[in-house]
Each structure stands twice: as structure tokens, then as C-alpha cells.
Scaffold this motif. Sequence first.
Motif, short mmCIF file in Angstrom:
data_model
loop_
_atom_site.label_atom_id
_atom_site.label_comp_id
_atom_site.label_asym_id
_atom_site.label_seq_id
_atom_site.Cartn_x
_atom_site.Cartn_y
_atom_site.Cartn_z
N VAL A 11 -2.16 8.93 0.10
CA VAL A 11 -3.21 8.26 0.86
C VAL A 11 -4.55 8.77 0.34
O VAL A 11 -4.84 9.96 0.43
CB VAL A 11 -3.08 8.52 2.38
N THR A 202 -4.49 -8.97 11.13
CA THR A 202 -4.67 -8.29 9.85
C THR A 202 -4.66 -9.36 8.76
O THR A 202 -3.96 -10.38 8.88
CB THR A 202 -3.59 -7.23 9.56
N TRP A 204 -4.36 -10.21 4.55
CA TRP A 204 -3.78 -9.70 3.31
C TRP A 204 -4.16 -10.67 2.19
O TRP A 204 -3.68 -11.80 2.14
CB TRP A 204 -2.27 -9.60 3.45
N GLY A 213 -7.66 -4.39 7.86
CA GLY A 213 -6.69 -3.83 8.78
C GLY A 213 -7.12 -3.69 10.21
O GLY A 213 -6.29 -3.44 11.09
N LEU A 217 -4.44 -0.72 11.16
CA LEU A 217 -4.18 0.06 9.95
C LEU A 217 -5.32 1.04 9.76
O LEU A 217 -6.35 0.71 9.16
CB LEU A 217 -4.05 -0.88 8.74
N ALA A 251 3.18 -4.27 2.48
CA ALA A 251 2.37 -3.16 1.99
C ALA A 251 2.76 -2.74 0.58
O ALA A 251 3.94 -2.66 0.24
CB ALA A 251 2.49 -1.98 2.93
N GLN A 255 -2.97 -1.30 -2.67
CA GLN A 255 -3.88 -2.11 -1.86
C GLN A 255 -5.01 -1.25 -1.28
O GLN A 255 -4.77 -0.13 -0.84
CB GLN A 255 -3.11 -2.76 -0.72
N VAL A 257 -7.27 -0.82 1.73
CA VAL A 257 -7.27 -1.21 3.13
C VAL A 257 -8.65 -0.96 3.71
O VAL A 257 -9.20 0.14 3.60
CB VAL A 257 -6.20 -0.43 3.92
N THR A 266 -6.26 3.78 0.20
CA THR A 266 -5.08 3.24 -0.46
C THR A 266 -3.88 4.08 -0.03
O THR A 266 -4.03 5.13 0.58
CB THR A 266 -5.23 3.27 -1.99
N LEU A 268 -0.98 2.49 1.53
CA LEU A 268 -0.60 1.91 2.81
C LEU A 268 0.88 2.11 3.17
O LEU A 268 1.18 2.37 4.34
CB LEU A 268 -0.96 0.43 2.85
N ARG A 271 1.11 5.40 4.71
CA ARG A 271 0.35 5.48 5.95
C ARG A 271 1.08 4.80 7.10
O ARG A 271 1.06 5.29 8.24
CB ARG A 271 -1.04 4.86 5.74
N LEU A 272 1.72 3.65 6.85
CA LEU A 272 2.49 2.99 7.89
C LEU A 272 3.64 3.88 8.37
O LEU A 272 3.92 3.94 9.57
CB LEU A 272 3.03 1.65 7.38
#
Length: 349
Positions: A11, A202, A204, A213, A217, A251, A255, A257, A266, A268, A271-272
Motif C-alpha cells: 500500500v 465507487t 472504476w 473510492g 476505500l 481490484a 490502481q 485510489v 495504490t 487496493l 487494502r481491502l
Amino acid sequence: MTSASRTAEGVRHPWPEPPPEGQAIEVAEGVLWMRLPLPMRLDHVNVYALRDEDGWTVVDTGFDTGRGREIWGRLLAGPLAGAPVVRVLATHQHPDHIGLAGWFVERGAELWTSRTAWLFARMLALDAQERATAEQIAFWRRAGMDPDRLAQRASERPWNTADVVHPLPLGFRRVREGETLHLGGRRWLVAMGEGHSAEHITLWSQDDDLVIGGDQLLPGISPNLGVYPTEPGANPVQDWLDSCARLAALARPGQLVLPGHKLPFTGLPLRLAQLADNHESALRRIAQALVDRPRTAVDCFEVLFSRRIGDAEYGLALVEAVAHLNALAARGIVRQAGHDAHGAVLWRA
């Protein structure tokens, strides 16, 4: 881009500092990142502007305050170069994201948001209260708010959405799950999140690696997942976990975000997973604590947050504690076990 700063493996933050007040950073071609101040511990909200031939699409707005309007005046004259704001897209109904939407609409913009976000925002903005309602007081009592604090809150004028939200328009353009929006020279797939707010938008990009996000996010922090007197049996924690699983299918590590708070990032997919793990860990801690003794929702603060909760954070802490207990109850892990001497619900494993 400047050299990246790392907060966790995978991240990364391409910009280690936010734009100064009244200024913008171009994070991608035709996409500006700006900030508005908030008078609370989380002291800012990120807003974005997407450039089109007919003007700008503003994503989220900040509170409706004199300072907020003054900053927007500088942004409109400066980074937005005097071009019109033709639409405002609100990612969700919370006041820091939709507060000035009506102000922009009065100046010629169109409001785009999800149906649930518009309904909630308009309902809450019209529902101003001079005193806490009986339902609110009963909800706080059942959660374990101490009698002195309860009496004080019952006697005070509560915070109202209308205090920081400009009157919302009667009409809006509905944004739907799965549709494609053409904004800022890009095609954006709409994917809705749940948990922090209902039908949270969100976006994309299908043409490059951009993701808008909102609060669904976020880097570094998890958004509040709260239960309120309007729906005391809600289960936003499970809604949140289900959303993390759905959005993970979209994700990719590269990407960029654009979040509602903190810094663009970045990484993601990781991070999710972190966002989901954070709440699963909290559920495990509470379940274990309830093996030892019954507790009210307020009694779970120390277990859930691992720090002292002050007056400014108390309300958000209370609704989040109730949310985690509701999630455990829905899984059959905890149950209500009577009430304490003040009428608060006791929970046990």
C-alpha cells in the motif's frame, strides 16, 4: 509524481502531502484532487473535479459553511479556471460529502447520486430536532450510556444534518449499480458499497487505473460502521465485509485510489483485505471478552478500540460498538442476557 511513501507492504502513497487549502493537485489527466476542512478529529474531506468539454464534474463537496464556500470560491476561480460546475456526484449521503451539493445546484449544476443516498440525505436534512427524541434516548440507554451523560444529551439541542447541509434539490439523477458513466474523458463502472452508508458509489475507470473510492476505500483508517435509532437491528459490519469481498473482484495492485479522506493510494487488493481483517479481528476480541462476563455496548469500548474514548468520539464509538454486537448476534455467537440496573442491554457469548 513525487517519491512514494510506504504505510504498509503493498500500500503506497504517490503524494506524501495533500494539496494546500484552496489549491489542487492533478492526479491524472483532467482529474484534480482538492481538500475541504472539517471541524472534527478527522479534519478534512477530499473532493475531486473531473474536466469535460462542458465544464467540471465535482465529486463530493464538504460541509456547507462560510469557510467551505469561501474555499470553493478560490478553487472555482483558480484551479477550475472559471469553467462551470455542470454536475455534482455525491458518493454517499454523509454531510461532509453532500453538504454543498444544493449550493452547486442553485448555481446550475445537476446532482448525481444513488437513490438511497438522496433519500437519506434529504430526509435527514429536513428532520431537524430541537431535542433528542424518545427513540434516541431509549437507544442510548439500551447501549449503556451512563445516566449523567444521557441526561445531558437529552437536555441539549442535538447536532442536526441541516446545520451543515445546504437545502437539497427536489430532483436528482440516479446513479445505478453496474452502469457506465462517461465523465472526465473516461468510462466509469459503478459499483455500490454498503456498511458505512447505503448504496455508496465507487467508480472504476475502464480506460486507465483510476478508482474513486469515497469512504468505502480508505487508506490507514476504517470508516465508521454504525447502528442508529433509525434502524437499531441493522448489521452494517456484515454489509461491509460482503462489500469488501465483492469489490475485491475489481481490484488490481496498480490502481490509483482516490479516497474520501487521507491520501490517494495504490495496493487496493491488500487494502481491502486489511479493511475486512480489521473488523473480523474486532469481532473476535469482543466475542472473547463476552465469555468472561456480560457487557453493554459501551462496556465494549476498551475491547473494540484499545484506547480511551473521549467526549468528541463517544457517539461514533457507541454506534460502532452496537454494530459489532449486532454482527455477532446475527452469527449466533452472542445473545442478549437481560439488562443492567439502568436499563442497558447486557450481552454474553
